[in-house]
Enzyme design. Structure first.
Site, PDB file in Angstrom:
ATOM      1  N   CYS A   8      24.167 -14.934 -46.276  1.00  0.00           N
ATOM      2  CA  CYS A   8      24.796 -15.274 -47.562  1.00  0.00           C
ATOM      3  C   CYS A   8      24.468 -14.233 -48.620  1.00  0.00           C
ATOM      4  O   CYS A   8      25.311 -13.890 -49.458  1.00  0.00           O
ATOM      5  CB  CYS A   8      24.332 -16.649 -48.036  1.00  0.00           C
ATOM      6  SG  CYS A   8      24.716 -17.966 -46.887  1.00  0.00           S
TER       7      CYS A   8
HETATM    8  C1  BEZ Z   1      22.443 -17.103 -43.490  1.00  0.00           C
HETATM    9  O1  BEZ Z   1      23.033 -16.926 -44.540  1.00  0.00           O
HETATM   10  O2  BEZ Z   1      21.806 -16.224 -42.935  1.00  0.00           O
HETATM   11  C2  BEZ Z   1      22.500 -18.460 -42.820  1.00  0.00           C
HETATM   12  C3  BEZ Z   1      22.603 -19.614 -43.582  1.00  0.00           C
HETATM   13  C4  BEZ Z   1      22.608 -20.844 -42.941  1.00  0.00           C
HETATM   14  C5  BEZ Z   1      22.551 -20.907 -41.567  1.00  0.00           C
HETATM   15  C6  BEZ Z   1      22.475 -19.746 -40.805  1.00  0.00           C
HETATM   16  C7  BEZ Z   1      22.456 -18.514 -41.440  1.00  0.00           C
END
Ligand code: BEZ
Length: 223
Positions: free
Chosen positions: A50
């Site tokens: 994210c």
């Molecule tokens: C991420 O942004 O890395 C992420 C967020 C939630 C679950 C898996 C990955």
């Protein structure tokens, strides 16, 4: 908040909502105004994928603005969390997030837009309640949903593809054309199947018919 069921289909009106964001309270339809909007959710603040995505959308914001597109993010986190994370995004990616991010801790908007994760049991909050997936809604100035994309939490989006879809939709709206596989601006386009006979040759004098149903044409720059 809008009540009742409103379908989320291409061509349906984007359900309106009011919510708190990092730029103050928002009413979606007022925010859209005469613009296009890319409304997108991420699973959670302070997570790795994210962070890269939000940094990239912030970097590309001027490209979206050139096309009359405003950005709007969302996750099921609080305003305080968003505000702290925005500092991290700047530190990590060098990009300042200037567009609003909806603080949807209660998931009210996430349910309205069907953004909740049902498959990834790791994409949950501290109480085990599902977070959002990586949804993208491209909404036009008539408030019509023109594109819906859904990505899993594990997979960062391709921001160039989101821009490409905007370019395709806006070029198609102006020119009675569609765009072929892997099209990017500047490539030949396809004459819309609804444009027939004399109208086709009048509108597109350089039309190249490979089949009666597959007619390519070049468009002038900035068409
Ligand atoms: C991420 O942004 O890395 C992420 C967020 C939630 C679950 C898996 C990955």
């Amino acid at each position: 908040m809008a009540g009742g069921f409103e379908s989320l289909r291409l061509g349906s009106i984007a359900p309106n909502f009011q919510a708190d964001t990092t730029k103050g309270p928002i009413d979606l339809h007022e925010y859209i105004g005469d613009n296009w909007v890319v409304f997108f959710s991420h699973p959670e603040d302070y997570t790795p994928v994210c962070t890269t995505e939000l940094g990239e959308m912030a970097r590309l914001e001027p490209e979206f603005a050139k096309r009359g597109v405003k950005l709007l993010g969302l996750s099921a986190n609080t305003l305080g969390s968003h505000e702290g994370w925005i500092q991290d995004i700047k530190e990590v990616t060098g990009s300042q997030v200037n567009f609003p991010i909806v603080a949807d801790k209660a998931r009210t908007v996430a349910y309205l837009y069907d953004m909740i994760d049902q498959q990834d049991t790791t994409n949950v909050d501290e109480k085990g309640i599902a977070f959002t997936i990586r949804s993208v809604f491209i909404i036009d100035p008539k408030k019509t949903i023109r594109t819906i994309l859904s990505y899993p939490a594990s997979t960062g989006r391709n921001s160039a593809e989101i821009l490409r879809i905007v370019d395709s939709l806006q070029t198609g709206d102006k020119n009675k054309i569609t765009t072929p596989v892997n099209w990017v601006p500047g490539d030949d386009v396809i004459v819309h199947p609804g444009v027939k006979g004399e109208e086709a040759t009048r509108l597109f004098p350089n039309l190249r018919a490979v089949k009666p149903y597959l007619r390519f044409t070049a468009l002038p720059k900035d068409a």
